[in-house]
Design a protein around this motif. Structure first.
Motif, PDB file in Angstrom:
ATOM      1  N   THR A   1       0.834  -1.211   0.000  1.00 24.02           N
ATOM      2  CA  THR A   1       0.000   0.000   0.000  1.00 24.02           C
ATOM      3  C   THR A   1       0.869   1.262   0.000  1.00 24.02           C
ATOM      4  N   ILE A   2       1.891   1.284   0.852  1.00 30.06           N
ATOM      5  CA  ILE A   2       2.764   2.464   0.942  1.00 30.06           C
ATOM      6  C   ILE A   2       3.537   2.664  -0.354  1.00 30.06           C
ATOM      7  N   TYR A   3       4.155   1.580  -0.860  1.00 26.90           N
ATOM      8  CA  TYR A   3       4.996   1.691  -2.042  1.00 26.90           C
ATOM      9  C   TYR A   3       4.207   2.098  -3.279  1.00 26.90           C
ATOM     10  N   TYR A   4       3.136   1.375  -3.542  1.00 24.85           N
ATOM     11  CA  TYR A   4       2.398   1.637  -4.766  1.00 24.85           C
ATOM     12  C   TYR A   4       1.688   2.986  -4.719  1.00 24.85           C
ATOM     13  N   GLY A   5       1.169   3.354  -3.545  1.00 21.04           N
ATOM     14  CA  GLY A   5       0.489   4.639  -3.434  1.00 21.04           C
ATOM     15  C   GLY A   5       1.388   5.803  -3.792  1.00 21.04           C
ATOM     16  N   SER A   6       2.578   5.849  -3.178  1.00 21.03           N
ATOM     17  CA  SER A   6       3.496   6.964  -3.437  1.00 21.03           C
ATOM     18  C   SER A   6       4.123   6.886  -4.821  1.00 21.03           C
ATOM     19  N   SER A   7       4.440   5.688  -5.292  1.00 20.01           N
ATOM     20  CA  SER A   7       5.124   5.546  -6.582  1.00 20.01           C
ATOM     21  C   SER A   7       4.201   5.839  -7.761  1.00 20.01           C
ATOM     22  N   ILE A   8       2.942   5.406  -7.682  1.00 14.68           N
ATOM     23  CA  ILE A   8       2.007   5.717  -8.761  1.00 14.68           C
ATOM     24  C   ILE A   8       1.788   7.226  -8.841  1.00 14.68           C
ATOM     25  N   PHE A   9       1.710   7.884  -7.670  1.00 11.80           N
ATOM     26  CA  PHE A   9       1.584   9.345  -7.659  1.00 11.80           C
ATOM     27  C   PHE A   9       2.800  10.003  -8.312  1.00 11.80           C
ATOM     28  N   LEU A  10       3.991   9.468  -8.036  1.00  9.97           N
ATOM     29  CA  LEU A  10       5.215  10.084  -8.538  1.00  9.97           C
ATOM     30  C   LEU A  10       5.440   9.852 -10.024  1.00  9.97           C
ATOM     31  N   TYR A  11       5.217   8.627 -10.505  1.00  9.90           N
ATOM     32  CA  TYR A  11       5.729   8.261 -11.815  1.00  9.90           C
ATOM     33  C   TYR A  11       4.678   7.940 -12.870  1.00  9.90           C
ATOM     34  N   VAL A  12       3.457   7.575 -12.480  1.00  9.38           N
ATOM     35  CA  VAL A  12       2.469   7.231 -13.500  1.00  9.38           C
ATOM     36  C   VAL A  12       1.536   8.419 -13.725  1.00  9.38           C
ATOM     37  N   ARG A  13       2.093   9.506 -14.192  1.00  9.39           N
ATOM     38  CA  ARG A  13       1.323  10.673 -14.580  1.00  9.39           C
ATOM     39  C   ARG A  13       2.181  11.547 -15.480  1.00  9.39           C
ATOM     40  N   PRO A  14       1.598  12.194 -16.477  1.00 11.42           N
ATOM     41  CA  PRO A  14       2.361  13.073 -17.372  1.00 11.42           C
ATOM     42  C   PRO A  14       2.811  14.334 -16.642  1.00 11.42           C
ATOM     43  N   LYS A  15       3.760  15.048 -17.228  1.00 10.53           N
ATOM     44  CA  LYS A  15       4.249  16.321 -16.706  1.00 10.53           C
ATOM     45  C   LYS A  15       4.657  16.190 -15.243  1.00 10.53           C
ATOM     46  N   LYS A  16       5.588  15.256 -15.006  1.00  8.02           N
ATOM     47  CA  LYS A  16       5.968  14.977 -13.630  1.00  8.02           C
ATOM     48  C   LYS A  16       6.940  15.999 -13.060  1.00  8.02           C
ATOM     49  N   GLY A  17       7.318  16.992 -13.834  1.00  9.61           N
ATOM     50  CA  GLY A  17       8.252  17.984 -13.334  1.00  9.61           C
ATOM     51  C   GLY A  17       7.618  19.023 -12.442  1.00  9.61           C
ATOM     52  N   ASN A  18       6.270  19.084 -12.369  1.00 10.04           N
ATOM     53  CA  ASN A  18       5.577  20.087 -11.573  1.00 10.04           C
ATOM     54  C   ASN A  18       5.406  19.630 -10.136  1.00 10.04           C
ATOM     55  N   ALA A  19       5.035  20.605  -9.266  1.00 13.50           N
ATOM     56  CA  ALA A  19       4.762  20.328  -7.848  1.00 13.50           C
ATOM     57  C   ALA A  19       5.913  19.569  -7.210  1.00 13.50           C
ATOM     58  N   MET A  20       7.122  20.136  -7.332  1.00 13.87           N
ATOM     59  CA  MET A  20       8.304  19.430  -6.871  1.00 13.87           C
ATOM     60  C   MET A  20       8.322  19.230  -5.362  1.00 13.87           C
ATOM     61  N   SER A  21       7.750  20.172  -4.599  1.00 13.70           N
ATOM     62  CA  SER A  21       7.749  20.012  -3.147  1.00 13.70           C
ATOM     63  C   SER A  21       6.952  18.783  -2.737  1.00 13.70           C
ATOM     64  N   ILE A  22       5.823  18.529  -3.430  1.00  9.04           N
ATOM     65  CA  ILE A  22       5.029  17.332  -3.148  1.00  9.04           C
ATOM     66  C   ILE A  22       5.788  16.093  -3.604  1.00  9.04           C
ATOM     67  N   ASN A  23       6.459  16.169  -4.746  1.00 13.55           N
ATOM     68  CA  ASN A  23       7.253  15.049  -5.242  1.00 13.55           C
ATOM     69  C   ASN A  23       8.365  14.681  -4.265  1.00 13.55           C
ATOM     70  N   LYS A  24       8.991  15.710  -3.692  1.00  5.62           N
ATOM     71  CA  LYS A  24      10.068  15.443  -2.727  1.00  5.62           C
ATOM     72  C   LYS A  24       9.542  14.697  -1.517  1.00  5.62           C
ATOM     73  N   PHE A  25       8.365  15.114  -1.041  1.00  8.54           N
ATOM     74  CA  PHE A  25       7.779  14.456   0.129  1.00  8.54           C
ATOM     75  C   PHE A  25       7.477  12.991  -0.181  1.00  8.54           C
ATOM     76  N   ALA A  26       6.891  12.729  -1.369  1.00  7.20           N
ATOM     77  CA  ALA A  26       6.570  11.350  -1.754  1.00  7.20           C
ATOM     78  C   ALA A  26       7.838  10.521  -1.924  1.00  7.20           C
ATOM     79  N   THR A  27       8.910  11.139  -2.448  1.00  4.39           N
ATOM     80  CA  THR A  27      10.176  10.436  -2.624  1.00  4.39           C
ATOM     81  C   THR A  27      10.803  10.110  -1.275  1.00  4.39           C
ATOM     82  N   VAL A  28      10.710  11.032  -0.315  1.00  2.15           N
ATOM     83  CA  VAL A  28      11.211  10.770   1.041  1.00  2.15           C
ATOM     84  C   VAL A  28      10.490   9.566   1.631  1.00  2.15           C
TER      85      VAL A  28
END
Length: 319
Positions: A249-276
């Protein structure tokens, strides 16, 4: 446009979290603590599985390999991030950045295959218990492990091939604490559309494909558990899956948010939190999820600790 005469980037600047110095020190301390807990906890699981015959089963074989991947992934990202906290330049070489990115995605992709394999292991154990030892023999486990690494390599081969020859000649500041592929692509001087499409497709196929396999396995598991006549029997069967479901649940939830969406360069602060969450928090929690909820692992830890403390006392007594 001709980029041949432009100066190519030889290093990147990892901007990290860009906060006040006091906050950076707090972040450094928290990340260092979580990194050490992750290293010690996951290494402990690997050693327990190796030395205790009671843990010599397919499930714990894959748990140990998952712990190895946790150590490898955090060690790929966190040490450089910690070093850059107090660095004036926060620089990483071009080849160092490319290498970090490749290893991060290779190891991370392998984790998803391992999680899918672990769900298959639980499916066989619960839905076909009489044939479990025959199906999940040593040869099968090794083949599934090798297949996980091979599948991860193939899934990231196309994006890596398309990213490596890109020309970087302009800004070299990456708005992240490691060389994530998406913000790195934004700095390229050439057309990145093909690389972005390949990155999106490979991420979608990897994550959604492995999640589908996991979902199918747990669908059959749930159906089988519901057919167990007693509530106690249902709870006992389900308890063997709780740890794995939590990690999935933890892995797939954060990873799908990070990588399975176009234009992943936006909202970097949220991306950083998900990557952490993926690279620091979950690897730290992994030993607790698999040990504190598992009586066999807790028993093995108690017995192994008592054994080596006793040996240490005897050695000191003989001196």
């Amino acid at each position: 446009m001709d980029y041949r005469n432009k100066t190519r980037v030889t290093e990147f600047i990892l901007l990290g979290f860009q906060t006040e110095k006091e906050v950076e020190i707090l972040i450094f301390s928290a990340f260092l603590l979580m990194y050490m807990i992750s290293l010690i906890g996951n290494t402990m699981i690997i050693l327990l599985v190796c030395v205790d015959y009671r843990l010599h089963s397919p499930m714990y074989f894959f748990v140990a390999n998952l712990s190895f991947l946790e150590v490898a992934i955090t060690s790929t990202v966190v040490p450089k991030m910690l070093a850059n906290t107090f660095s004036l330049t926060k620089a990483i070489s071009f080849m160092g950045c490319l290498t970090q990115s490749i290893f991060y995605f290779l190891l991370g992709s392998t984790e998803f295959f391992i999680l899918a394999v672990m769900s298959f292991d639980r499916y066989i154990a619960i839905c076909n218990p009489l044939r479990y030892t025959i199906i999940m023999n040593t040869q099968t486990c090794i083949m599934l492990l090798v297949g996980s690494y091979l599948g991860a390599f193939l899934s990231m081969l196309s994006p890596s091939i398309l990213t490596a020859p890109l020309i970087f000649c302009g800004p070299n500041k990456i708005h992240h604490f490691f060389c994530d592929r998406a913000p790195m692509l934004q700095l390229a001087c050439t057309d990145i559309s093909l690389a972005e499409v390949a990155d999106f497709i490979s991420s979608a196929v990897l994550l959604l494909g492995s999640l589908l396999l996991t979902g199918v396995s747990y669908t059959y598991i749930v159906i089988t558990i519901l057919r167990i006549p007693t509530v106690q029997g249902q709870q006992k069967a389900f308890s063997t899956c709780v740890s794995h479901i939590t990690v999935v649940t933890i892995y797939y939830g954060s990873s799908i948010f990070l990588y399975v969406r176009p234009k992943k360069g936006n909202a970097m602060s949220i991306n950083k939190f998900a990557t952490v969450l993926n690279t620091v928090v979950t690897p730290m929690l992994n030993p607790f999820i698999y040990s504190l909820r598992n009586e066999k692992v807790k028993e093995s830890l108690r017995d192994t600790t008592s054994k080596y403390i006793g040996m240490l006392i005897n050695v000191r007594a003989q001196k």
